[in-house]
Enzyme design. Structure first.
Site, PDB file in Angstrom:
ATOM      1  N   LYS A  64     -19.475  40.255 -64.153  1.00  0.00           N
ATOM      2  CA  LYS A  64     -18.677  39.563 -63.800  1.00  0.00           C
ATOM      3  C   LYS A  64     -18.209  39.812 -65.811  1.00  0.00           C
ATOM      4  CE  LYS A  64     -19.009  35.266 -61.218  1.00  0.00           C
ATOM      5  NZ  LYS A  64     -20.003  35.578 -60.725  1.00  0.00           N
ATOM      6  N   LEU A  65     -18.209  41.527 -66.033  1.00  0.00           N
ATOM      7  CA  LEU A  65     -17.658  41.564 -67.168  1.00  0.00           C
ATOM      8  C   LEU A  65     -16.806  41.378 -68.407  1.00  0.00           C
ATOM      9  CD1 LEU A  65     -18.330  45.491 -66.938  1.00  0.00           C
ATOM     10  CD2 LEU A  65     -19.988  43.888 -67.947  1.00  0.00           C
ATOM     11  N   ASP A  67     -15.138  41.706 -72.651  1.00  0.00           N
ATOM     12  CA  ASP A  67     -16.095  41.591 -73.792  1.00  0.00           C
ATOM     13  C   ASP A  67     -14.373  42.768 -74.523  1.00  0.00           C
ATOM     14  OD1 ASP A  67     -16.811  42.491 -76.294  1.00  0.00           O
ATOM     15  OD2 ASP A  67     -18.690  42.089 -75.065  1.00  0.00           O
ATOM     16  N   ILE A  68     -14.687  42.998 -75.345  1.00  0.00           N
ATOM     17  CA  ILE A  68     -13.175  44.064 -76.138  1.00  0.00           C
ATOM     18  C   ILE A  68     -13.389  45.046 -74.952  1.00  0.00           C
ATOM     19  CG2 ILE A  68     -13.359  43.594 -78.366  1.00  0.00           C
ATOM     20  CD1 ILE A  68     -14.822  45.925 -78.683  1.00  0.00           C
ATOM     21  N   PRO A  69     -12.437  45.623 -74.996  1.00  0.00           N
ATOM     22  CA  PRO A  69     -11.538  47.127 -73.775  1.00  0.00           C
ATOM     23  C   PRO A  69     -12.780  48.017 -73.781  1.00  0.00           C
ATOM     24  CG  PRO A  69      -9.994  46.577 -74.945  1.00  0.00           C
ATOM     25  CD  PRO A  69     -10.994  45.439 -75.551  1.00  0.00           C
ATOM     26  N   THR A  71     -16.099  48.180 -75.454  1.00  0.00           N
ATOM     27  CA  THR A  71     -17.585  47.987 -74.930  1.00  0.00           C
ATOM     28  C   THR A  71     -17.348  47.585 -72.757  1.00  0.00           C
ATOM     29  OG1 THR A  71     -17.800  46.683 -76.887  1.00  0.00           O
ATOM     30  CG2 THR A  71     -19.193  45.793 -74.731  1.00  0.00           C
ATOM     31  N   GLY A 206     -24.064  33.180 -50.265  1.00  0.00           N
ATOM     32  CA  GLY A 206     -25.585  33.215 -51.512  1.00  0.00           C
ATOM     33  C   GLY A 206     -26.285  32.551 -50.196  1.00  0.00           C
TER      34      GLY A 206
HETATM   35  O1  C5P Z   1     -25.240  30.028 -53.172  1.00  0.00           O
HETATM   36  P1  C5P Z   1     -23.774  30.887 -52.768  1.00  0.00           P
HETATM   37  O2  C5P Z   1     -22.857  30.961 -51.233  1.00  0.00           O
HETATM   38  O3  C5P Z   1     -23.220  29.673 -53.435  1.00  0.00           O
HETATM   39  O4  C5P Z   1     -23.373  31.218 -53.818  1.00  0.00           O
HETATM   40  C1  C5P Z   1     -21.858  32.247 -53.947  1.00  0.00           C
HETATM   41  C2  C5P Z   1     -22.105  33.376 -54.845  1.00  0.00           C
HETATM   42  O5  C5P Z   1     -21.234  33.600 -55.590  1.00  0.00           O
HETATM   43  C3  C5P Z   1     -23.078  33.366 -56.769  1.00  0.00           C
HETATM   44  O6  C5P Z   1     -23.460  34.721 -56.718  1.00  0.00           O
HETATM   45  C4  C5P Z   1     -21.818  33.320 -57.129  1.00  0.00           C
HETATM   46  O7  C5P Z   1     -21.695  34.145 -58.547  1.00  0.00           O
HETATM   47  C5  C5P Z   1     -20.152  33.544 -56.062  1.00  0.00           C
HETATM   48  N1  C5P Z   1     -19.376  33.922 -57.504  1.00  0.00           N
HETATM   49  C6  C5P Z   1     -18.692  32.274 -56.751  1.00  0.00           C
HETATM   50  N2  C5P Z   1     -17.375  31.998 -57.236  1.00  0.00           N
HETATM   51  C7  C5P Z   1     -17.158  32.688 -58.182  1.00  0.00           C
HETATM   52  C8  C5P Z   1     -17.349  33.812 -57.965  1.00  0.00           C
HETATM   53  C9  C5P Z   1     -18.555  35.191 -57.907  1.00  0.00           C
HETATM   54  O8  C5P Z   1     -19.065  31.275 -56.799  1.00  0.00           O
HETATM   55  N3  C5P Z   1     -15.242  32.665 -58.874  1.00  0.00           N
END
Ligand code: C5P
Length: 227
Positions: A64-65, A67-69, A71, A206
């Site tokens: 999830k970057l 920062d300034i463009p 970087t 997740g």
């Molecule tokens: O464990 P769970 O299914 O809740 O994991 C959700 C994953 O989705 C995490 O890795 C989290 O960083 C990612 N995520 C999120 N919402 C977002 C973007 C990514 O929950 N908008």
């Protein structure tokens, strides 16, 4: 994104233990479209874990970057050199930053001889409520105009973002829960089938998978439920 991915499931390997992540990756590889490496695993093991995992399944790298463009361009270039399938930036970083990520990723992938990763712009985190935040559809639109090929959107927003962005844009939806499972800290959750019907290309799951005693079976069940 046409055609839709053959396997829409992305499992988030949100772990701190590299060997456990690799074991899980091996068990899950036949059942997923991509494996997501987020901040937890990246902070613990750095680029080396991406290099281990990419030989097992395509890697969705989720730093999830923001920062300034300049970087972000250089960071995206370095990440793309690792050989990844998708890379996230925050849409709130603005069009110049998203465009810089697209440029950097293209350059890094070309230098290392890999396919260019899709840049996915994160709109609104699905753990947050919606109040007072920029519209996900307008954030996705700006990111698309800057060259992003994908956006990460919550289940609640996917239908509207799909309408605005059309069929060619790739939508990645986290906060997915198989029917009857624990929502954890996700405020807005959909079942896999609901998310696909609303227009998702990829489903990020997740803890329902990684916390299960049989992760491969849960992953298989999710994929079966949307076919
Ligand atoms: O464990 P769970 O299914 O809740 O994991 C959700 C994953 O989705 C995490 O890795 C989290 O960083 C990612 N995520 C999120 N919402 C977002 C973007 C990514 O929950 N908008």
């Amino acid at each position: 994104m046409i055609p839709r991915p053959e396997n829409p499931l992305v499992v988030a390997l949100d772990l701190s233990d590299a060997d456990r992540a690799v074991r899980l990756a091996r068990a899950l590889a036949p059942h997923v479209g991509m494996l997501k490496v987020g901040l937890e695993l990246l902070a613990a093991h750095g680029p080396a874990i991406v290099e281990r995992l990419r030989s097992i399944a395509p890697v969705f790298l989720d730093p999830k970057l923001h920062d300034i463009p300049t970087t972000v361009e250089r960071a995206a270039r370095n990440y793309a050199r690792l050989g990844i399938a998708m890379l996230t930036v925050h849409a709130l970083g603005g069009e110049a930053m998203v465009a810089a990520a697209v440029r950097g990723a293209g350059q890094g992938a070309a230098e290392a001889g890999h396919a260019t990763p899709l840049i996915a712009a994160v709109t609104v985190l699905s753990s947050l409520g919606g109040e007072g935040l920029a519209s996900p559809a307008s954030l996705a639109f700006e990111a698309g105009a800057a060259g992003a090929a994908a956006a990460v959107v919550s289940g609640e927003d996917v239908r509207e973002v799909r309408e605005v962005m059309g069929e060619e844009f790739c939508l990645v939806v986290p906060g997915i829960r198989p029917p009857g499972s624990n929502g954890h800290d996700q405020v807005r959750v959909l079942t896999p089938r609901e998310a696909i019907e609303a227009g998702a290309d990829y489903l990020v799951v997740g803890r329902p998978v990684t916390g299960s005693s049989d992760p491969a079976a849960v992953a298989r069940g999710i994929v079966a439920s949307v076919r």
